[in-house]
Scaffold this motif. Structure first.
Motif, mmCIF file in Angstrom:
data_model
loop_
_atom_site.group_PDB
_atom_site.id
_atom_site.type_symbol
_atom_site.label_atom_id
_atom_site.label_comp_id
_atom_site.label_asym_id
_atom_site.label_seq_id
_atom_site.Cartn_x
_atom_site.Cartn_y
_atom_site.Cartn_z
ATOM 1 N N TYR A 193 0.932 -0.890 -0.154
ATOM 2 C CA TYR A 193 0.581 -0.111 0.063
ATOM 3 C C TYR A 193 0.885 1.241 0.129
ATOM 4 C CZ TYR A 193 -3.227 3.219 1.094
ATOM 5 O OH TYR A 193 -4.307 4.901 0.633
ATOM 6 N N PRO A 194 1.742 1.382 0.788
ATOM 7 C CA PRO A 194 3.049 2.971 1.111
ATOM 8 C C PRO A 194 3.032 2.678 -0.697
ATOM 9 C CG PRO A 194 3.472 1.449 2.353
ATOM 10 C CD PRO A 194 1.966 0.288 2.121
ATOM 11 N N ILE A 195 3.505 1.783 -1.267
ATOM 12 C CA ILE A 195 3.957 2.347 -2.459
ATOM 13 C C ILE A 195 3.219 2.249 -3.240
ATOM 14 C CG2 ILE A 195 5.623 1.241 -4.223
ATOM 15 C CD1 ILE A 195 6.775 -1.100 -2.813
ATOM 16 N N LEU A 196 2.012 1.741 -3.270
ATOM 17 C CA LEU A 196 0.680 2.380 -4.576
ATOM 18 C C LEU A 196 0.445 3.721 -4.445
ATOM 19 C CD1 LEU A 196 -1.633 1.318 -6.583
ATOM 20 C CD2 LEU A 196 -2.640 0.330 -4.266
ATOM 21 N N ARG A 197 -0.257 4.549 -2.609
ATOM 22 C CA ARG A 197 -0.409 5.144 -2.375
ATOM 23 C C ARG A 197 1.291 6.137 -3.364
ATOM 24 N NH1 ARG A 197 -3.633 6.703 3.408
ATOM 25 N NH2 ARG A 197 -4.244 9.159 2.274
ATOM 26 N N ALA A 198 2.464 6.186 -2.967
ATOM 27 C CA ALA A 198 3.052 6.862 -3.093
ATOM 28 C C ALA A 198 3.085 7.410 -5.359
ATOM 29 C CB ALA A 198 4.128 6.865 -3.203
ATOM 30 N N LYS A 199 2.144 6.540 -5.694
ATOM 31 C CA LYS A 199 2.474 6.621 -6.992
ATOM 32 C C LYS A 199 0.678 6.545 -7.881
ATOM 33 C CE LYS A 199 5.413 3.335 -8.293
ATOM 34 N NZ LYS A 199 5.819 1.744 -8.557
ATOM 35 N N MET A 200 -0.356 7.193 -6.620
ATOM 36 C CA MET A 200 -1.572 7.582 -6.768
ATOM 37 C C MET A 200 -2.013 9.245 -7.097
ATOM 38 S SD MET A 200 -3.798 5.948 -3.361
ATOM 39 C CE MET A 200 -4.114 4.033 -3.301
ATOM 40 N N GLU A 201 -2.506 9.273 -7.656
ATOM 41 C CA GLU A 201 -2.685 10.419 -8.405
ATOM 42 C C GLU A 201 -3.533 11.526 -6.978
ATOM 43 O OE1 GLU A 201 -5.650 11.402 -10.966
ATOM 44 O OE2 GLU A 201 -4.460 10.072 -12.470
ATOM 45 N N PRO A 202 -3.163 13.145 -6.898
ATOM 46 C CA PRO A 202 -3.160 13.538 -5.415
ATOM 47 C C PRO A 202 -4.778 13.696 -5.052
ATOM 48 C CG PRO A 202 -1.922 15.097 -6.512
ATOM 49 C CD PRO A 202 -1.912 13.496 -7.601
ATOM 50 N N ASP A 203 -5.204 14.015 -6.176
ATOM 51 C CA ASP A 203 -6.751 13.671 -6.143
ATOM 52 C C ASP A 203 -7.279 12.182 -4.312
ATOM 53 O OD1 ASP A 203 -7.284 16.561 -6.217
ATOM 54 O OD2 ASP A 203 -8.249 15.660 -8.039
ATOM 55 N N LEU A 204 -6.757 11.010 -5.460
ATOM 56 C CA LEU A 204 -7.327 9.618 -5.079
ATOM 57 C C LEU A 204 -6.336 9.793 -3.806
ATOM 58 C CD1 LEU A 204 -9.033 6.899 -5.293
ATOM 59 C CD2 LEU A 204 -6.461 6.450 -6.893
ATOM 60 N N SER A 205 -5.008 10.348 -3.587
ATOM 61 C CA SER A 205 -3.996 9.594 -2.371
ATOM 62 C C SER A 205 -4.887 10.846 -1.020
ATOM 63 C CB SER A 205 -3.156 10.244 -2.763
ATOM 64 O OG SER A 205 -2.462 10.359 -1.139
ATOM 65 N N ALA A 206 -5.697 11.809 -1.507
ATOM 66 C CA ALA A 206 -6.224 13.040 -0.566
ATOM 67 C C ALA A 206 -7.580 12.667 0.033
ATOM 68 C CB ALA A 206 -6.596 14.266 -0.918
ATOM 69 N N PHE A 207 -8.305 11.219 -0.912
ATOM 70 C CA PHE A 207 -9.385 11.265 -0.583
ATOM 71 C C PHE A 207 -9.302 10.181 0.415
ATOM 72 C CE2 PHE A 207 -12.037 6.722 -1.276
ATOM 73 C CZ PHE A 207 -13.227 7.907 -1.739
ATOM 74 N N LEU A 208 -8.663 9.074 0.512
ATOM 75 C CA LEU A 208 -8.445 7.887 1.653
ATOM 76 C C LEU A 208 -7.811 8.431 2.881
ATOM 77 C CD1 LEU A 208 -6.459 6.038 -0.868
ATOM 78 C CD2 LEU A 208 -8.521 5.567 0.344
ATOM 79 N N GLN A 209 -8.488 8.584 3.640
ATOM 80 C CA GLN A 209 -7.834 8.682 5.198
ATOM 81 C C GLN A 209 -6.751 8.330 6.286
ATOM 82 O OE1 GLN A 209 -10.931 11.827 6.933
ATOM 83 N NE2 GLN A 209 -12.392 9.732 6.292
#
Length: 204
Positions: free
Chosen positions: A36-52
């Motif tokens: 998950y940390p690797i996946l989140r680092a590659k997410m678009e900012p809006d998607l990453s911000a969506f996940l609390q």
């Protein structure tokens, strides 16, 4: 699943935040925590911000949201079998579930390819493979290893050592090394069961 949840949620409320809870699956929990940390680092900012928070696993006997998800999943399966009208009669909750708004087309081909590429890069960065790839590798390991080893042998220079793929101890007894057969005139492996030649495909 995360991308789908994001698309559905922000379609209703652009300021929505999400939390993902998966049913307890001991064989997958460690892999999710690592990926998950690797996946989140590659997410678009809006998607990453969506996940609390990071996704977590929980027991469906204790987590009400998982109980609701199980109920919905059961009704979805009934829909595939019986259709919408059958769903209305499937249970007391059927009419209410049928009335829920649904969106079935969320991603075009470009977005799907992007998601697939992100997932693949994440898995490769973890130096591993997808579960379905692991199953295929396990099923075809004997043949693939033989073909690669034969290629290594064919490229070797006289009197030079060749580093071959070794077979795991478990299952090695299923194979035997033969010097030559009708299909190939060089060392290769056969399955003991049926004496199947694993190098025959590489001969072509």
């Amino acid at each position: 699943m995360i991308a789908t949840g994001y698309m559905l949620a922000v379609g209703l409320d652009p300021a929505a935040k999400g939390e993902f809870v998966f049913d307890r699956q001991l064989e997958h929990e460690k892999a999710l925590r690592a990926a998950y940390p690797i996946l989140r680092a590659k997410m678009e900012p809006d998607l990453s911000a969506f996940l609390q928070t990071d996704p977590r696993h929980a027991d469906d006997r204790e987590e009400v949201a998982l109980q609701a998800a199980d109920m919905v999943a059961w009704h979805v399966r009934r829909t595939w079998r019986d259709g919408i009208e059958g769903l209305r009669r499937a249970s007391a909750a059927g009419p209410d579930i049928v009335s829920l708004p649904a969106r079935h087309v969320l991603f075009d081909e470009g977005k799907l390819r992007h998601l697939a590429n992100v997932a693949t890069r994440t898995v490769r960065d973890l130096n591993t493979v997808f579960p379905y790839e692991a199953q295929r590798l396990a099923a075809d390991f004997g043949g693939m290893a033989s073909i690669v080893n034969l290629d290594q042998i064919s490229r070797a220079r006289p009197l030079q050592p060749v580093e071959l793929i070794s077979f795991p101890a478990i299952g090695t007894g299923r194979f035997r090394l033969v010097n030559r057969c009708e299909a190939l005139c060089r060392p290769h492996l056969h399955r003991r069961s049926g004496n199947r030649c694993l190098g025959e495909a590489s001969a072509a």
